[in-house]
Write a protein that holds these residues in place. Structure first.
Motif, PDB file in Angstrom:
ATOM      1  N   ASP A 144      38.463  29.054  34.273  1.00  0.00           N
ATOM      2  CA  ASP A 144      37.959  30.395  33.718  1.00  0.00           C
ATOM      3  C   ASP A 144      38.215  29.911  32.061  1.00  0.00           C
ATOM      4  O   ASP A 144      39.490  29.443  31.793  1.00  0.00           O
ATOM      5  CB  ASP A 144      38.606  31.364  34.141  1.00  0.00           C
ATOM      6  CG  ASP A 144      38.471  31.651  35.598  1.00  0.00           C
ATOM      7  OD1 ASP A 144      37.340  31.551  35.885  1.00  0.00           O
ATOM      8  OD2 ASP A 144      39.308  31.839  36.353  1.00  0.00           O
ATOM      9  N   THR A 145      37.506  30.531  31.277  1.00  0.00           N
ATOM     10  CA  THR A 145      38.013  30.982  29.697  1.00  0.00           C
ATOM     11  C   THR A 145      39.051  32.063  29.823  1.00  0.00           C
ATOM     12  O   THR A 145      39.313  32.784  30.782  1.00  0.00           O
ATOM     13  CB  THR A 145      36.536  31.672  29.079  1.00  0.00           C
ATOM     14  OG1 THR A 145      36.315  32.835  29.620  1.00  0.00           O
ATOM     15  CG2 THR A 145      35.401  30.644  29.172  1.00  0.00           C
ATOM     16  N   ALA A 146      39.696  32.319  28.535  1.00  0.00           N
ATOM     17  CA  ALA A 146      40.535  33.197  28.488  1.00  0.00           C
ATOM     18  C   ALA A 146      40.148  34.594  29.018  1.00  0.00           C
ATOM     19  O   ALA A 146      40.829  35.502  29.715  1.00  0.00           O
ATOM     20  CB  ALA A 146      41.095  33.057  27.016  1.00  0.00           C
ATOM     21  N   GLN A 147      38.786  34.942  28.407  1.00  0.00           N
ATOM     22  CA  GLN A 147      38.513  36.257  28.861  1.00  0.00           C
ATOM     23  C   GLN A 147      38.303  36.389  30.395  1.00  0.00           C
ATOM     24  O   GLN A 147      38.312  37.409  31.053  1.00  0.00           O
ATOM     25  CB  GLN A 147      37.259  36.520  28.082  1.00  0.00           C
ATOM     26  CG  GLN A 147      37.208  36.522  26.363  1.00  0.00           C
ATOM     27  CD  GLN A 147      37.513  35.153  25.788  1.00  0.00           C
ATOM     28  OE1 GLN A 147      37.258  34.071  26.293  1.00  0.00           O
ATOM     29  NE2 GLN A 147      38.293  35.365  24.670  1.00  0.00           N
ATOM     30  N   GLU A 148      37.700  35.354  30.875  1.00  0.00           N
ATOM     31  CA  GLU A 148      37.481  35.383  32.320  1.00  0.00           C
ATOM     32  C   GLU A 148      38.592  35.682  33.024  1.00  0.00           C
ATOM     33  O   GLU A 148      38.917  36.437  34.039  1.00  0.00           O
ATOM     34  CB  GLU A 148      36.653  34.187  32.869  1.00  0.00           C
ATOM     35  CG  GLU A 148      35.256  34.291  32.503  1.00  0.00           C
ATOM     36  CD  GLU A 148      34.706  32.636  32.752  1.00  0.00           C
ATOM     37  OE1 GLU A 148      33.420  32.898  32.675  1.00  0.00           O
ATOM     38  OE2 GLU A 148      35.219  31.892  32.847  1.00  0.00           O
ATOM     39  N   TRP A 149      39.892  34.808  32.725  1.00  0.00           N
ATOM     40  CA  TRP A 149      41.175  34.956  33.429  1.00  0.00           C
ATOM     41  C   TRP A 149      41.575  36.558  33.228  1.00  0.00           C
ATOM     42  O   TRP A 149      42.265  36.904  34.080  1.00  0.00           O
ATOM     43  CB  TRP A 149      42.007  33.928  32.688  1.00  0.00           C
ATOM     44  CG  TRP A 149      43.518  33.983  33.227  1.00  0.00           C
ATOM     45  CD1 TRP A 149      43.972  33.075  34.290  1.00  0.00           C
ATOM     46  CD2 TRP A 149      44.480  34.609  32.869  1.00  0.00           C
ATOM     47  NE1 TRP A 149      45.215  33.520  34.415  1.00  0.00           N
ATOM     48  CE2 TRP A 149      45.621  34.510  33.535  1.00  0.00           C
ATOM     49  CE3 TRP A 149      44.674  35.710  31.729  1.00  0.00           C
ATOM     50  CZ2 TRP A 149      46.725  35.154  33.147  1.00  0.00           C
ATOM     51  CZ3 TRP A 149      45.994  36.197  31.425  1.00  0.00           C
ATOM     52  CH2 TRP A 149      47.003  36.046  32.246  1.00  0.00           C
ATOM     53  N   ALA A 150      41.514  36.701  31.835  1.00  0.00           N
ATOM     54  CA  ALA A 150      42.260  38.335  31.798  1.00  0.00           C
ATOM     55  C   ALA A 150      41.344  39.311  32.713  1.00  0.00           C
ATOM     56  O   ALA A 150      42.037  40.124  33.247  1.00  0.00           O
ATOM     57  CB  ALA A 150      42.039  38.787  30.162  1.00  0.00           C
ATOM     58  N   ALA A 151      40.234  39.152  32.746  1.00  0.00           N
ATOM     59  CA  ALA A 151      39.283  39.993  33.554  1.00  0.00           C
ATOM     60  C   ALA A 151      39.729  39.954  34.871  1.00  0.00           C
ATOM     61  O   ALA A 151      39.896  41.014  35.695  1.00  0.00           O
ATOM     62  CB  ALA A 151      37.993  39.868  33.268  1.00  0.00           C
ATOM     63  N   LYS A 152      39.844  38.718  35.580  1.00  0.00           N
ATOM     64  CA  LYS A 152      40.311  38.481  36.861  1.00  0.00           C
ATOM     65  C   LYS A 152      41.570  39.288  37.100  1.00  0.00           C
ATOM     66  O   LYS A 152      41.944  39.587  38.251  1.00  0.00           O
ATOM     67  CB  LYS A 152      40.237  37.178  37.274  1.00  0.00           C
ATOM     68  CG  LYS A 152      38.806  36.656  37.256  1.00  0.00           C
ATOM     69  CD  LYS A 152      38.910  35.090  37.826  1.00  0.00           C
ATOM     70  CE  LYS A 152      37.426  34.591  38.154  1.00  0.00           C
ATOM     71  NZ  LYS A 152      37.310  33.159  38.429  1.00  0.00           N
TER      72      LYS A 152
END
Length: 559
Positions: A61-69
């Protein structure tokens, strides 16, 4: 490192899922009744080791995807949280979470830059801990400190980061940490020392990866806690579940390293759960949810406390005619002093502070100055009001050594004893000076010569609600005495220790300085240090800890 303290802004795009979950949108026509904003509320917390730059790092994941998850799975497991603590977090991950956590204030700590942090594409490759709390930055202060300052070259510095402000409807210190086995006691005592100062008597909680199983000795200081909080309670202690995973295949739960501690004076009704939120290929830690209900703190008058933070404090008369206040900070230590009295009147003064003489809930200071006995009321923070004469003596007070000892007769008012060549005299007190603070006639409670004995005031050591008296003789023996109100005489004595006069010079008992339930002693030493002697066993020189280094030969009296 500079504090990061701000209210977080919004975001758009594919992060909307996390925002919707975080907002907790209301469905249906009914609206919830708003809680009383002034009443303390339950506090919900999360702690999670993100493993941002190790072999268990998320490489998909990107940082943004990681944060959303992370937010989506955190909320699905337990709802929104008041406090979120994360460890092993890279700057890019932190910045992505910061954009999502609208209405939160945060602090981030960590200086090291492991190679793995570069993949998160943040403004830096720094790595460390972060704490988020729900609320606007203007209402909070942030604090941070290394817990391994003696290890500047290690690959991972260990920090404690805290935010202090309105959490759950009342001022609370919320902290996050990541401790290490390479530090003495994993760094727990150092962490608590910082928390003691930052909490300043307020409720406190601390979350994180302690690298210690529940039975580890590194967690013993948590069972003692802080002066204000009392012992810390682990919210998930009854679960007995592992939170750290094994790295080898097949994956197995290994040990419990993650903890959520709440001060026992302010929290109750603990619930907790753990969850695998599946954010990395080989999970390093599980997410730990913990919730605590508010507990109304009962009014407490801690013997020896002058500043109102529930830590016993020390007064010291210097040979330069000044009176210093040393605020206690737990575990027998004191903070830097402040001068609260100066001038010729303090030359040779004998001071003591055991008892609330005016009934306002704060301990006051009794001082013999020359031939007078003076009461200095406490302004509430240790500052002294102008002195007033407590009692006029026909023979004067200069030939005696008066000491405020607390309530020795059990009538609810503080008392004072005075030693002289004719024995030990009890002056029973009256709260608020009803007819005079010492309007009762003095009673000689011991005919022995007490002139050469050092009187110490431990408070109630037997649980009978009456204060005891400790006295050290010229041989160094310390004996405990009680008071028989019917016979009007001392009871005992019982030997409680021996501290030679030659090596332990000026003594003080300010009460329970390490919150373990036992009265303690402090002594200046022949090498000009300040030694702390914890109670609970016989007092000896070998049982002491140095809590003040050098300069303690300049004092004429401790009180």
């Amino acid at each position: 490192m500079k504090d990061i303290r701000r209210t977080l802004g919004g975001t758009t795009g594919r992060l909307a899922v996390g925002l919707a979950l975080l907002a907790g949108a209301v469905t249906g026509a009914s609206q919830p009744v708003a809680a009383d904003p002034l009443a303390p509320q339950a506090v919900r917390t999360v702690t999670y080791n993100a493993c941002g730059a190790s072999t268990c790092q998320n490489t998909v994941d990107t940082a943004q995807e990681w944060a959303a998850k992370f937010l989506s799975r955190m909320v699905s497991e337990g709802g929104t949280a008041d406090v979120i603590a994360l460890q092993e977090l890279c700057a890019g991950q932190y910045e992505a979470l910061e954009k999502l956590l609208v209405g939160y204030t945060s602090v981030r700590v960590g200086e090291q830059e492991p190679p793995g942090c570069a993949r998160w594409e943040g403004t830096s490759t720094k790595f460390g801990n972060a704490v988020f709390v729900k609320g606007a930055a203007v209402d909070f202060s942030t604090h941070q400190a290394l817990v391994n300052p003696d290890e500047p070259l290690v690959s991972e510095q260990r920090w404690v980061a805290c935010v202090r402000g309105p959490i759950g409807g009342r001022t609370t210190l919320a902290c996050g940490t990541h401790l290490a086995t390479s530090i003495p006691s994993n760094g727990t005592p150092v962490m608590l020392d910082h928390m003691e100062r930052w909490a300043a008597g307020a409720p406190a909680l601390v979350l994180g990866d302690f690298n210690a199983i529940p039975a580890h000795s590194a967690l013993k200081p948590m069972r003692t806690g802080l002066c204000g909080t009392g012992p810390f309670v682990e919210a998930d202690a009854t679960l007995n579940r592992s939170t750290a995973w094994a790295s080898a295949e097949p994956v197995k739960y290994r040990l419990k390293y993650d903890h959520a501690f709440f001060g026992s004076r302010d929290f109750t009704g603990f619930t907790a759960r753990t969850a695998d939120i599946d954010l990395t290929p080989v999970e390093d830690h599980k997410l730990l949810w913990a919730e605590a209900q508010p507990l109304e703190r009962t009014t407490a008058l801690v013997p020896g406390d002058l500043t109102g933070d529930l830590c016993p404090d020390m007064l010291a008369v210097r040979k330069d005619d000044t009176l210093r206040l040393y605020p206690g900070r737990g575990r027998g230590a004191f903070d830097s002093p402040r001068t609260i009295g100066s001038g010729p009147e303090w030359n040779g003064a004998v001071v003591s502070h055991r008892g609330d003489w005016d009934g306002d809930g704060d301990e006051d200071v009794v001082a013999r100055k020359g031939n007078e006995l003076i009461l200095h009321k406490n302004a509430g923070d240790g500052a002294l009001e102008a002195g007033v004469v407590m009692k006029v003596s026909e023979t004067g007070w200069a030939h005696t050594t008066p000491v405020a000892v607390g309530d020795v007769d059990g009538d609810g008012s503080p008392d004072l004893v005075a030693k002289s060549s004719t024995g030990l005299w009890l002056h029973r007190g009256r709260v608020a000076g009803e007819g005079g603070w010492l309007s009762y006639g003095a009673v000689r409670i011991s005919a022995e010569d007490w002139q050469s004995r050092e009187i110490l005031v431990p408070g109630d050591t037997t649980g009978d609600t009456k204060a005891e008296i400790w006295a050290r003789d010229s041989a160094g023996d310390i004996r405990q005495y009680g008071y028989d109100s019917v016979a009007k005489t001392l009871t005992g004595p019982t030997v409680v220790g021996n501290l030679p006069v030659s090596t332990r010079v000026l003594g003080l008992s300010a009460g329970d300085g390490n919150a373990d339930g036992f009265s303690d002693l402090w002594y200046t030493t022949s090498t000009f240090d300040l030694a702390f002697h914890p109670g609970g066993s016989v007092f000896t020189e070998t049982g002491s800890v140095t809590v003040g280094k050098g300069g303690w030969g300049y004092f004429s009296h401790l009180g």
